[in-house]
Scaffold this active site. Sequence first.
Site, PDB file in Angstrom:
ATOM      1  N   LYS A   1       0.820  -1.213   0.000  1.00 37.08           N
ATOM      2  CA  LYS A   1       0.000   0.000   0.000  1.00 37.08           C
ATOM      3  C   LYS A   1       0.855   1.264   0.000  1.00 37.08           C
ATOM      4  CE  LYS A   1      -2.233  -0.911   3.787  1.00 37.08           C
ATOM      5  NZ  LYS A   1      -1.476  -2.102   4.174  1.00 37.08           N
TER       6      LYS A   1
ATOM      7  N   ARG B   1     -10.166   1.400   9.827  1.00 36.65           N
ATOM      8  CA  ARG B   1      -9.679   0.118  10.348  1.00 36.65           C
ATOM      9  C   ARG B   1     -10.807  -0.781  10.837  1.00 36.65           C
ATOM     10  NH1 ARG B   1      -4.063  -0.099  11.212  1.00 36.65           N
ATOM     11  NH2 ARG B   1      -3.065   1.919  11.137  1.00 36.65           N
TER      12      ARG B   1
ATOM     13  N   ARG C   1      12.740  -8.464   2.260  1.00 33.04           N
ATOM     14  CA  ARG C   1      12.923  -7.010   2.322  1.00 33.04           C
ATOM     15  C   ARG C   1      13.899  -6.656   3.434  1.00 33.04           C
ATOM     16  NH1 ARG C   1       7.566  -3.396   2.507  1.00 33.04           N
ATOM     17  NH2 ARG C   1       7.541  -3.874   4.717  1.00 33.04           N
TER      18      ARG C   1
ATOM     19  N   ARG D   1      13.617  -1.927   9.022  1.00 32.96           N
ATOM     20  CA  ARG D   1      12.443  -1.283   9.609  1.00 32.96           C
ATOM     21  C   ARG D   1      11.895  -2.159  10.724  1.00 32.96           C
ATOM     22  NH1 ARG D   1       8.534  -0.067   4.620  1.00 32.96           N
ATOM     23  NH2 ARG D   1       7.150  -0.833   6.231  1.00 32.96           N
TER      24      ARG D   1
ATOM     25  N   ARG E   1       1.398  -7.828  13.696  1.00 30.36           N
ATOM     26  CA  ARG E   1       0.607  -6.850  12.936  1.00 30.36           C
ATOM     27  C   ARG E   1      -0.358  -7.546  11.989  1.00 30.36           C
ATOM     28  NH1 ARG E   1       3.813  -3.432   9.537  1.00 30.36           N
ATOM     29  NH2 ARG E   1       2.008  -2.083   9.407  1.00 30.36           N
TER      30      ARG E   1
END
Length: 195
Positions: free
Chosen positions: A13, A88, A127, A139, A150
């Site tokens: 996204k 959400r 990644r 990250r 998550r």
Amino acid sequence: MRLVLLGPPGAGKGTQAQRLVARHGIVQLSTGDMLRAAVAAGTPVGLQAKAVMDAGGLVSDEIVIGIIAERLVAPDARNGFILDGFPRTVAQAEALDKLLAEKGMKLDAVIELVVDQEKLVTRILNRAAEAQARGEAVRKDDDPVVFKTRLEAYNRDTAVVAPYYRARGQLKQIDGMLPIDEVTAAIDGVLAEAV
């Protein structure tokens, strides 16, 4: 152009939103960024949010909607916006519909990036490895444990938003596992039909 991008963490996204911002001159509205900006600006809703956050609480839907209401009328959002990380929940989606109607606005598109969640975990691990190989910091969201947490939260709380928009005939789904440029082309196709 006003749109909502849906999909689990790691679906792409953010990458697609950046491309849309660059091509269409619209803004990406992230609820986290908006909350921090409202708090920093000391707006009435920002002050409410700060009080809740300082007390260690979760910011209510009412406060988040208030911040979004303020943000949608900002000059840089006149050409349109991409909502990222909102709505959400179904309650937030219903509140967004009401807010937009009150402002004489409507969403042009609700796009869900559909992904194979097992392959998504592999994508995130790759990644992180690529970032390390380049000597960059990984990250926090790319930590496998954090990412899986998550993803579980998304499946538990947020995945219900797509059926809400599907029932209203607004949802367009795109295969988020395609190469990035093909996902971009598919989004462009959806937007060409919508506008």
